[in-house]
Design an enzyme around this catalytic site. Structure first.
Site, PDB file in Angstrom:
ATOM      1  N   LYS A   1       4.191  30.170   4.677  1.00 46.01           N
ATOM      2  CA  LYS A   1       3.287  29.805   3.581  1.00 46.01           C
ATOM      3  C   LYS A   1       1.820  29.872   4.032  1.00 46.01           C
ATOM      4  CE  LYS A   1       6.096  27.155   0.503  1.00 46.01           C
ATOM      5  NZ  LYS A   1       5.609  27.927  -0.640  1.00 46.01           N
TER       6      LYS A   1
ATOM      7  N   TYR B   1       8.910  15.790   1.365  1.00 46.16           N
ATOM      8  CA  TYR B   1       8.741  17.127   0.773  1.00 46.16           C
ATOM      9  C   TYR B   1       8.571  17.039  -0.731  1.00 46.16           C
ATOM     10  CZ  TYR B   1       9.293  18.678   5.397  1.00 46.16           C
ATOM     11  OH  TYR B   1       9.059  18.852   6.729  1.00 46.16           O
TER      12      TYR B   1
ATOM     13  N   GLU C   1      11.952  12.938   0.645  1.00 45.18           N
ATOM     14  CA  GLU C   1      10.857  12.336  -0.129  1.00 45.18           C
ATOM     15  C   GLU C   1       9.492  12.878   0.336  1.00 45.18           C
ATOM     16  OE1 GLU C   1      10.606  10.438  -2.721  1.00 45.18           O
ATOM     17  OE2 GLU C   1       8.514   9.826  -2.569  1.00 45.18           O
TER      18      GLU C   1
ATOM     19  N   HIS D   1       0.851  -1.206   0.000  1.00 48.02           N
ATOM     20  CA  HIS D   1       0.000   0.000   0.000  1.00 48.02           C
ATOM     21  C   HIS D   1       0.883   1.252   0.000  1.00 48.02           C
ATOM     22  CE1 HIS D   1      -2.945   2.992   1.293  1.00 48.02           C
ATOM     23  NE2 HIS D   1      -2.192   3.253   2.335  1.00 48.02           N
TER      24      HIS D   1
ATOM     25  N   HIS E   1      13.281  11.465   4.211  1.00 50.64           N
ATOM     26  CA  HIS E   1      12.640  12.705   4.647  1.00 50.64           C
ATOM     27  C   HIS E   1      12.468  13.706   3.520  1.00 50.64           C
ATOM     28  CE1 HIS E   1      10.494  14.856   7.621  1.00 50.64           C
ATOM     29  NE2 HIS E   1      10.954  15.928   6.999  1.00 50.64           N
TER      30      HIS E   1
ATOM     31  N   SER F   1      12.833   6.377 -13.326  1.00 51.80           N
ATOM     32  CA  SER F   1      11.753   7.155 -13.936  1.00 51.80           C
ATOM     33  C   SER F   1      11.661   8.541 -13.290  1.00 51.80           C
ATOM     34  CB  SER F   1      10.430   6.396 -13.773  1.00 51.80           C
ATOM     35  OG  SER F   1       9.360   7.224 -14.068  1.00 51.80           O
ATOM     36  N   SER F   2      11.732   8.577 -11.965  1.00 53.48           N
ATOM     37  CA  SER F   2      11.620   9.864 -11.259  1.00 53.48           C
ATOM     38  C   SER F   2      12.784  10.782 -11.588  1.00 53.48           C
ATOM     39  CB  SER F   2      11.600   9.656  -9.748  1.00 53.48           C
ATOM     40  OG  SER F   2      10.483   8.915  -9.392  1.00 53.48           O
TER      41      SER F   2
ATOM     42  N   THR G   1       7.183  26.910   6.691  1.00 53.71           N
ATOM     43  CA  THR G   1       5.836  26.386   6.433  1.00 53.71           C
ATOM     44  C   THR G   1       4.795  27.366   6.978  1.00 53.71           C
ATOM     45  OG1 THR G   1       6.773  24.182   6.735  1.00 53.71           O
ATOM     46  CG2 THR G   1       4.385  24.317   6.618  1.00 53.71           C
TER      47      THR G   1
ATOM     48  N   SER H   1      -0.872  27.809  -4.155  1.00 57.97           N
ATOM     49  CA  SER H   1      -0.537  29.182  -4.521  1.00 57.97           C
ATOM     50  C   SER H   1      -1.127  29.579  -5.868  1.00 57.97           C
ATOM     51  CB  SER H   1       0.995  29.355  -4.549  1.00 57.97           C
ATOM     52  OG  SER H   1       1.526  29.061  -3.287  1.00 57.97           O
TER      53      SER H   1
ATOM     54  N   TRP I   1       7.615  -0.429   3.995  1.00 57.06           N
ATOM     55  CA  TRP I   1       8.153   0.273   2.818  1.00 57.06           C
ATOM     56  C   TRP I   1       9.566   0.788   3.067  1.00 57.06           C
ATOM     57  CZ3 TRP I   1       9.338   5.476   1.406  1.00 57.06           C
ATOM     58  CH2 TRP I   1       9.262   6.398   2.456  1.00 57.06           C
TER      59      TRP I   1
ATOM     60  N   ARG J   1       1.655   0.260  15.274  1.00 57.98           N
ATOM     61  CA  ARG J   1       1.303   0.184  13.850  1.00 57.98           C
ATOM     62  C   ARG J   1       1.741  -1.172  13.293  1.00 57.98           C
ATOM     63  NH1 ARG J   1       5.870   4.030  10.953  1.00 57.98           N
ATOM     64  NH2 ARG J   1       4.742   3.395   9.080  1.00 57.98           N
TER      65      ARG J   1
ATOM     66  N   ASP K   1       6.894  22.538 -25.543  1.00 58.18           N
ATOM     67  CA  ASP K   1       6.824  21.177 -24.993  1.00 58.18           C
ATOM     68  C   ASP K   1       7.872  21.062 -23.901  1.00 58.18           C
ATOM     69  OD1 ASP K   1       6.637  18.307 -24.661  1.00 58.18           O
ATOM     70  OD2 ASP K   1       5.764  18.234 -26.657  1.00 58.18           O
TER      71      ASP K   1
ATOM     72  N   HIS L   1      15.342  12.330  12.790  1.00 58.96           N
ATOM     73  CA  HIS L   1      14.182  12.386  13.706  1.00 58.96           C
ATOM     74  C   HIS L   1      13.294  11.142  13.522  1.00 58.96           C
ATOM     75  CE1 HIS L   1      11.829  15.000  10.575  1.00 58.96           C
ATOM     76  NE2 HIS L   1      11.529  13.735  10.409  1.00 58.96           N
ATOM     77  N   HIS L   2      13.524  10.402  12.444  1.00 56.01           N
ATOM     78  CA  HIS L   2      12.792   9.136  12.268  1.00 56.01           C
ATOM     79  C   HIS L   2      13.417   8.020  13.119  1.00 56.01           C
ATOM     80  CE1 HIS L   2      10.347  10.484   8.806  1.00 56.01           C
ATOM     81  NE2 HIS L   2      11.384  11.259   8.550  1.00 56.01           N
TER      82      HIS L   2
END
Lengths: 46, 536
Positions: free
Chosen positions: B334, B260, B258, B80, B256, B172-173, B331, B271, B145, B453, B109, B305-306
């Protein structure tokens, strides 16, 4: 009414060269991150 | 009209229309066609990943094991996450980038159209491989994951398939990101400067740099997992002198940023939408650009922090706590600027604006719970509980996914030349917003009460809120079926839309007809059009 004068073939070519150069540079940056992290791990494991 | 402009100036290699049949899609080099394929792919993956979420919530509906065995349950949580992150959200952003960036910067293009085709067509193969792991004897990956060794190394036949799939997704990314950077840096029309291009382009430019720097790090980490498994190396094996914790550091150095990567384009979309429906220019354009860049920079120095519960020196704990908390400053800038944009505006509440407002409130809840998790002693309590699950789902579902939906509703009239059914759009919004809260808010309570979890069974004290959460999940899942129906109905029978579908919309894309011509800006737009299109 909306367009400016069309780009000359020289301008289009110059843009193409710049685009290709930027793409290669970014590809090398990505590759260097890949290699650097593996090399760092090899160095740490020794 | 802009349509006339593109029709009047034909180029030798640009005056053709789309190819017919399957060739149009397999050999596609047009940014709109490729953008459409990315968006359809993301939508399909959203429902595949969603189906897995339904299995998870059905199993957790009540205590005890009733539907699936624990191994399959763990496979569902792992798959998932991988599918939603790499198959749904990231391709959706790339699809939106493909559609909008060339139109917004006045380019005909993407800079590298063939590479663009290649970036997309890698994805179906990657996900076929990943989904194929469900059918191998050992079952799909089930170690989460995050692929932490040594657990992930015990994955059996599915392990190399998953690793190869992740490599393909990463490739790809990276290729897609290179295309975005090259397009924005080299293909902007004269007069479209870096500091007057739309914020969606800015947020994607910064996201692309993040991707180029971090996806290779993930690729490096999984390559080392592969060599540990098959070639006798011991990068992460303690028995061979390696260090499993090092994998966690490397993974989160990717992981991390990722987060963002998944949320910065959402900020760009906010915006665009909030000024349009407030009928006011965006408050503090420059500050928004610098805040996005600051968030991206800080995302590189918060990864540990993870890992507070893994153990680290006090100085490390303090550093990662403070650097994490610092992210709330840009943040906050924003959120303040979006609020200030709405202040005294002539607000209307069409579906894109409703999703944007919901984003603003609910993403902030995810941000606040993130701040709680940044505090080391609190994190020791919350780590690996449902509080963390609630936190990142508030960031990713009413955050990233609501922003994608807001963006699709916002630009759908531009893409198709037709308006979607506003009543159905609003129904979709209200059902989504109500059920997303029924689904995820109780998970805060479960986590604070100590429910771990990634478990298929739980103590009876957690039964009530799990049942509520599962009801929310079923409601949310069902209400999402409205989304493809609304799009299909819009394409087939929507009312015709003008070039500027929204009264307050600004941006070069609105200077083109709806739908835009197959090749948008075959010649750069004039200074007057740019001045009209990119004013803030």
């Amino acid at each position: 009414m909306a367009a400016t004068s069309p780009m000359t073939p020289e301008q289009i070519n110059e843009r193409r060269v710049k685009a290709r150069r930027t793409a290669i540079l970014l590809g090398l940056v990505a590759l260097s991150f890949y290699v650097a992290f593996i090399v760092m791990s090899v160095a740490r494991a020794q | 009209m802009a349509h006339e402009h593109t029709a009047d100036h034909t180029h030798d290699d640009h005056d053709h229309g789309p190819a017919h049949g399957w060739r149009r899609w397999v050999y596609a080099t047009n940014h709109k066609d490729i953008g459409t394929m990315y968006l359809i792919f993301a939508c399909v993956m959203f429902f595949v990943g969603g189906l897995m979420a339904m299995v998870i919530r059905a199993e957790l509906f009540k205590p005890g094991l009733q539907l699936v065995d624990p191994q399959f349950f763990n496979s569902m949580t792992t798959m998932h996450a991988l599918i939603m992150i790499f198959g749904a959200v990231m391709p959706a952003w790339t699809g939106l980038a493909n559609w909008m960036i060339p139109m917004q910067v006045g380019a005909p293009d993407m800079a590298l159209p063939r590479l663009n085709n290649f970036s997309f067509w890698i994805l179906p193969f990657a996900f076929t491989l990943l989904l194929g792991t469900l059918f191998v004897p050992s079952g799909a990956p089930a170690g989460g994951w995050t692929l932490y060794p040594p657990l992930s190394l015990q994955g059996g036949d599915s392990f190399p398939m998953a690793i190869f799939a992740i490599h393909l997704m990463g490739a790809s990314s990276i290729l897609g990101s290179i295309n975005v950077v090259v397009t924005i840096m080299n293909m902007r029309a004269p007069g479209v400067g870096l500091l007057n291009m739309p914020l969606f382009c800015w947020s994607w430019l910064i996201t692309a740099y993040l991707l180029i720097a971090t996806m290779p790090v993930l690729a490096g980490a999984v390559t080392m997992l592969l060599t540990d498994h098959f070639f006798g190396t011991s990068f992460f094996s303690a028995s061979g002198g390696g260090d499993p914790v090092m994998f966690q550091h490397i993974f989160w150095f990717f992981g991390h940023p990722e987060v963002y990567i998944l949320i910065l384009p959402a900020f760009g979309i906010m915006s665009e939408i909030i000024p349009t429906f407030s009928r006011k220019p965006l408050f503090g354009y420059d500050a928004m650009v610098y805040a996005t860049a600051a968030i991206a920079f800080l995302s590189f120095i918060v990864w540990a922090h993870h890992m507070f519960t893994v153990g680290m020196p006090l100085a490390g704990q303090l550093f990662f706590t403070l650097s994490t908390m610092m992210i709330s400053i840009p943040t906050g800038v924003k959120v303040f600027n979006w609020t200030a944009t709405m202040w005294k505006g002539s607000l209307t509440f069409e579906t894109p604006m409703l999703f944007a407002l919901s984003f603003l409130f609910l993403f902030s809840i995810g941000g606040f719970s993130g701040l709680m998790l940044a505090v080391v002693p609190a994190d020791f309590q919350y780590h690996d509980t449902y509080f963390v699950v609630a936190h990142f789902h508030y960031v990713l579902v009413p955050g990233a996914i609501f922003a994608i939906m807001a963006g699709v509703y916002y630009w759908l009239p531009k893409w198709t030349g037709r308006m979607y059914d506003e009543k159905l759009g609003k129904l979709h919004f209200w059902l989504s917003t109500i059920f997303v809260n029924v689904l995820f808010f109780p998970q805060h309570f479960l986590g604070l009460a100590g429910m771990p979890r990634r478990i298929p069974d739980y103590s009876t004290q957690f039964a009530d809120w799990n049942m509520v959460s599962s009801i929310g999940a079923f409601g949310f899942g069902l209400s999402q079926l409205l989304f493809p129906y609304i799009i299909w109905k819009c394409v087939k029978a929507g009312e015709k839309s003008g070039a500027r579908s929204w009264e307050g919309a600004h941006g070069l894309e609105w200077e083109l007809s709806s739908p835009p011509p197959y090749h948008s800006w075959t010649e750069p737009p004039s200074r007057e059009v740019i001045a009209k299109g990119v004013e803030h």
